[in-house]
Design a protein around this motif. Structure first.
Motif, PDB file in Angstrom:
ATOM      1  N   PHE A 163       0.826  -1.210   0.000  1.00  0.00           N
ATOM      2  CA  PHE A 163       0.000   0.000   0.000  1.00  0.00           C
ATOM      3  C   PHE A 163       0.858   1.257   0.000  1.00  0.00           C
ATOM      4  N   SER A 164       0.214   2.340  -0.437  1.00  0.00           N
ATOM      5  CA  SER A 164       0.776   3.684  -0.272  1.00  0.00           C
ATOM      6  C   SER A 164      -0.150   4.450   0.649  1.00  0.00           C
ATOM      7  N   ILE A 165       0.427   5.402   1.372  1.00  0.00           N
ATOM      8  CA  ILE A 165      -0.319   6.194   2.341  1.00  0.00           C
ATOM      9  C   ILE A 165       0.381   7.541   2.465  1.00  0.00           C
ATOM     10  N   THR A 212       1.775   8.588  13.858  1.00  0.00           N
ATOM     11  CA  THR A 212       3.205   8.608  13.602  1.00  0.00           C
ATOM     12  C   THR A 212       3.615   7.383  12.792  1.00  0.00           C
ATOM     13  N   MET A 213       4.810   7.445  12.231  1.00  0.00           N
ATOM     14  CA  MET A 213       5.314   6.309  11.487  1.00  0.00           C
ATOM     15  C   MET A 213       5.431   5.079  12.382  1.00  0.00           C
ATOM     16  N   GLY A 214       5.888   5.286  13.616  1.00  0.00           N
ATOM     17  CA  GLY A 214       6.010   4.171  14.541  1.00  0.00           C
ATOM     18  C   GLY A 214       4.672   3.501  14.812  1.00  0.00           C
ATOM     19  N   MET A 263       4.647  10.720   0.760  1.00  0.00           N
ATOM     20  CA  MET A 263       3.951   9.462   0.971  1.00  0.00           C
ATOM     21  C   MET A 263       4.918   8.356   1.358  1.00  0.00           C
ATOM     22  N   MET A 264       4.361   7.306   1.917  1.00  0.00           N
ATOM     23  CA  MET A 264       5.109   6.089   2.243  1.00  0.00           C
ATOM     24  C   MET A 264       4.552   4.954   1.410  1.00  0.00           C
TER      25      MET A 264
END
Length: 242
Positions: free
Chosen positions: A141-143, A192-194, A235-236
């Motif tokens: 996925f992308s987010i 958060t990313m975490g 994006m991630m």
């Protein structure tokens, strides 16, 4: 229920004019990097979460997927997807990703493009997907990147030297963020990313790859406007395995 902003006439009209809405996957600059995270589509049973116009659903079918289920909360998106899809092995259904009811151990691949930042109960979605995927299967996925989701309004600031800065606003404070993108009052869920990655781990997934996406030199040369995406990740891209 997830906010159905894509059925807002003003939002949908604005969205329909975006390059990626007109040109599909090849007009999305992150697509080459996202495609590189995908397994072979041969004979896969695929679920496309937040399928929109159905670009990825059709691509998966064209590249060998056995069956594709495209899910979206927006009737306008699904109407456009059905109008532009002829393949018999693609089925589109309206569904709120907050309240899925997928069969257990049915899918070989779950895919989502820029939809998960709208989901409030993301841990619940991850747990449901884990159960719906077969052992050894993939979730890609992308987010929107958490940094991109937590700017101080109005976003970019320019210092006295003319350099752009992306000042953050309470990055550690997770929860609802309201933006005015294409329409007033668009609700996104900041975490958060975490928190994002740990939610995947808690659901049972093994993290295979994380890409804080930025454009290549060639992409910036072809589209100079992409240069600002090197100032902060927009994006991630994430690939995990069941």
């Amino acid at each position: 229920m997830t906010q159905n902003i894509y059925d807002d006439p003003d939002f949908f009209q604005g969205y329909s004019q975006m390059n990626r809405s007109i040109g599909g996957l090849d007009a999305a600059p992150e697509w080459p990097a996202l495609k590189a995270l995908l397994p072979s589509m041969h004979d896969l049973n695929v679920v496309d979460l937040g399928c929109g116009y159905g670009w990825f659903s059709r691509w998966a079918s064209e590249h060998g997927a056995a069956q594709v289920l495209g899910l979206d909360v927006s009737e306008k998106m699904l109407e456009r997807a059905r109008e532009t899809t002829a393949a018999a092995n693609i089925r589109y259904e309206r569904a709120d990703l907050e309240h899925l009811d997928l069969p257990v151990c049915r899918f070989d691949l779950a895919y989502s493009s820029l939809a998960l930042h709208y989901i409030k109960d993301l841990p619940g979605l991850f747990a449901h997907l884990y159960a719906a995927l077969k052992p050894g299967s993939h979730f890609v996925f992308s987010i929107e990147h958490p940094i991109f989701m937590a700017p101080r309004n109005p976003g970019w600031l320019v210092d006295s030297d003319g350099h752009k800065r992306w000042p953050l606003d309470s990055y550690q404070m997770e929860g609802e963020r309201v933006t005015h993108w294409l329409a007033e009052g668009v609700i996104k869920q900041h975490r958060t990313m975490g928190t994002l990655l740990n939610a995947l781990i808690a659901a049972g997934f093994a993290i295979r790859h994380v890409n804080e996406w930025g454009p290549s030199d060639a992409q910036v040369a072809a589209q100079p406007a992409l240069a600002e995406e090197r100032e902060r990740p927009m994006m991630m891209l994430v690939a995990v395995q069941r």
